[in-house]
Design an enzyme around this catalytic site. Structure first.
Site, PDB file in Angstrom:
ATOM      1  CE  LYS A 138      29.589   6.391 104.315  1.00 20.36           C
ATOM      2  NZ  LYS A 138      29.325   6.964 105.649  1.00 20.36           N
ATOM      3  CB  VAL A 145      25.211   6.793 101.289  1.00 19.07           C
ATOM      4  CG1 VAL A 145      26.056   7.456 100.231  1.00 19.07           C
ATOM      5  CG2 VAL A 145      23.961   7.614 101.516  1.00 19.07           C
ATOM      6  N   GLY A 146      26.757   4.067 101.589  1.00 22.75           N
ATOM      7  CA  GLY A 146      27.975   3.274 101.368  1.00 22.75           C
ATOM      8  C   GLY A 146      27.668   2.057 100.517  1.00 22.75           C
ATOM      9  CD  GLU A 187      44.483   2.325 106.810  1.00 19.56           C
ATOM     10  OE1 GLU A 187      44.610   1.367 107.609  1.00 19.56           O
ATOM     11  OE2 GLU A 187      44.176   3.454 107.136  1.00 19.56           O
ATOM     12  CD  GLU A 245      41.384  -1.680 114.821  1.00 23.21           C
ATOM     13  OE1 GLU A 245      40.320  -1.821 114.199  1.00 23.21           O
ATOM     14  OE2 GLU A 245      42.386  -1.118 114.347  1.00 23.21           O
ATOM     15  N   GLY A 266      26.302  10.223 104.584  1.00 24.47           N
ATOM     16  CA  GLY A 266      25.109   9.394 104.768  1.00 24.47           C
ATOM     17  C   GLY A 266      25.476   8.134 105.518  1.00 24.47           C
ATOM     18  CG  ASP A 267      23.344   4.464 107.882  1.00 24.00           C
ATOM     19  OD1 ASP A 267      24.029   4.640 108.904  1.00 24.00           O
ATOM     20  OD2 ASP A 267      22.727   3.409 107.641  1.00 24.00           O
ATOM     21  N   GLY A 268      26.373   4.377 106.286  1.00 23.84           N
ATOM     22  CA  GLY A 268      27.171   3.389 105.557  1.00 23.84           C
ATOM     23  C   GLY A 268      26.309   2.324 104.899  1.00 23.84           C
ATOM     24  CB  CYS A 276      44.193   1.647 111.584  1.00 25.99           C
ATOM     25  SG  CYS A 276      44.883   3.035 110.668  1.00 25.99           S
TER      26      CYS A 276
END
Ligand code: NDP
Length: 471
Positions: A169, A205-206, A244, A378, A200-202, A278
């Site tokens: 995804k 679908v995520g 990660e 961050e 798709g949208d997190g 990152c």
């Protein structure tokens, strides 16, 4: 205009069940360049079902066949290098220094994994037990927008090597790049269902993928906040997870460092991938004894880091990926001033001469205290903090005083000293004097930078489960 209206399931480009559309932008111009039709939870189910059907046969393929598949994947990606470059430049705005590394690397990860697989033994004897390393099952990769096909290929290479099937995804903001890389991977003619790609949208679908009962492992790259959510959901069905996540990496300039080497390297690490990395070295730790000299050199050297149009070869910093990310970075630059830090370079607003695009001025704050939010959170843009330290002990304390632990750099003209300091840094990777990348070395973080490792043998084993047969 790009109209992206297909997802990839069971070896074919198919119409999604989802009927929501999202706009796609060129971040250097802010113009809309296309639209993407998003997959939904039903599509997530279809993709998992395809991967589940493919698993029994694929998990039993001989190693030699999978090595051959990895070589085919490399060749298929290498053939389309210029299309991959164009897509990343248009949709992400990455300048040449990043693209020139990313496009070949996306294909090379398959070769590197093939090399790892050649010497990997899936069976070993431990005492009286026959120990077999078995693939994890149906796996899910959730990837972000800051290196779209790099992440897709890296994660897929390990799954293929292990004999696991995968549903990927990607971020919907990278749909153009995803389409090109999917066409490449498709051209490698792997068995149907071995990999499936559902943009798709997190949250839709995520979430569906991370909660799915038939998924046994998730590998995720993205924010610590989303990672935390995924781990919580994954815990319900005891999925294995590789996370990660974010970083706030220190670049420690020891007082005996050669500043001609250290200063350009520190800036290259800090502004890596336009600061949207990152691993970016966003905290520069400088000894009080040489602080003014380092400030002056940074002020001068930052002029070599031009921000602007990604087509301009002299540009080293491209735009932020979206208006949202631009606003976020601007808010941190404002915050830095409110917290009492001083601007050594850059500041709020676009760089001079640019009237559009989500560009940020390469910014360095000096006089930063490690307790300030700009030194702890961050930012994900080209915004660095220069932090003074008293002595080596103090430098190590400041370097480790962070929630993160992904990467660190140490600069010293005495390599033994650099190694001694590196031994005490809490990070998954420490780079001494700007040493070259080692693609087979494990990559991943400590603390809230995540857990699990990618690449090389450790990356392969993250997709394997040991089974012991006794007697
Ligand atoms: P996210 O971590 O939210 O996004 C990364 C991926 O996770 C995307 O594919 C996203 O999909 C997906 N996702 C989002 N929510 C869920 C969920 N509930 N379940 C499963 N998957 C989900 O990052 P953002 O894009 O929001 O960026 C915000 C910040 O995150 C950045 O400023 C940066 O600090 C950090 N970040 C770190 C990265 C890294 O390399 N470690 C990469 C990207 C961001 P979708 O795009 O549809 O939301």
């Amino acid at each position: 205009m790009h109209i992206i209206d297909r997802i990839y399931i069971d070896g074919a480009f198919v119409e999604p069940h989802g009927d929501q559309w999202a706009p796609l932008f060129n971040p250097a111009t802010e113009e809309q360049i296309g639209t993407v039709r998003l997959a939904d939870a039903h599509d997530a189910d279809r993709a998992v079902a395809a991967a589940k059907r493919a698993f029994p046969a694929f998990s039993n393929t001989p190693k030699e066949e999978r090595i051959d598949m990895l070589h085919r994947l490399h060749a298929a990606v290498a053939t389309r290098a210029s299309d991959l470059i164009d897509a990343m430049r248009e949709e992400y705005g990455a300048p040449s220094n990043f693209i020139d590394f990313s496009a070949p690397r996306a294909g090379n990860v398959f070769l590197e994994m093939a090399k790892t697989l050649e010497s990997y033994d899936f069976r070993r004897r431990i005492g009286s037990a026959d120990v077999q390393m078995r693939p994890s099952g149906v796996t899910v990769a959730i990837t972000p927008w800051n290196s779209n096909y790099g992440f897709i290929c890296g994660k897929l290479s390990a799954a293929i090597a292990a004999g696991a099937t995968m549903v990927i995804k990607p971020s919907e903001m990278s749909a153009v790049q995803t389409r090109v890389i999917t066409e490449c991977l498709h051209a490698a003619s792997l068995p149907e269902g071995v990999f499936n790609i559902v943009t798709g949208d997190g949250a839709v679908v995520g979430s569906a993928l991370t909660a799915h009962r038939d998924v046994s492992k998730i590998t995720f790259t993205g924010s610590t906040a989303t990672g935390r959510r995924i781990v919580r959901t994954a815990a319900e069905t005891m999925k294995r997870v590789t996370m990660e996540l974010g970083g706030k990496s220190p670049s420690i300039i020891l007082e005996d460092a050669d500043l001609d080497v250290a200063v350009p390297q520190v800036l290259a690490a800090g502004f890596l991938n336009s600061g949207q990395a990152c691993i970016a070295g966003t905290r520069i730790l400088a000894p009080e004894s040489r602080f003014e000299d380092i400030e002056a050199r940074l002020r001068e050297a930052v002029k070599d880091f031009k921000a602007g149009e990604p087509n301009d070869k002299s540009v080293r910093i491209g735009p932020m990926v979206s208006q949202k990310q631009w606003d976020r970075v601007q808010s941190y630059i404002r915050l830095g001033r409110e917290e009492g830090a001083t601007l050594l370079a850059g500041g709020e607003g676009r760089p001079e001469g640019l009237s559009r695009g989500w560009f940020v001025q390469p910014t360095i704050f000096t006089g930063v205290n490690n307790d300030m939010r700009i030194a702890r959170e961050e930012i994900f843009g080209p915004v660095l903090s220069l932090i003074p330290y008293r002595d080596e002990e103090d430098a190590i304390t400041i370097a480790n005083d962070t929630d993160y632990g992904l990467q660190a750099q140490v600069f010293s003209s005495d390599i033994t000293r650099a190694r001694r300091v590196a031994d005490r840094i809490e990070a998954g990777r420490v780079i001494l004097n700007g040493a070259q990348h080692e693609p087979l070395a494990p990559f991943g973080g400590l603390k809230q930078s995540g857990f699990g490792r990618e690449f090389g043998v450790f990356g392969l084993e993250a997709f394997l489960e040991p089974r012991a047969v006794l007697g």
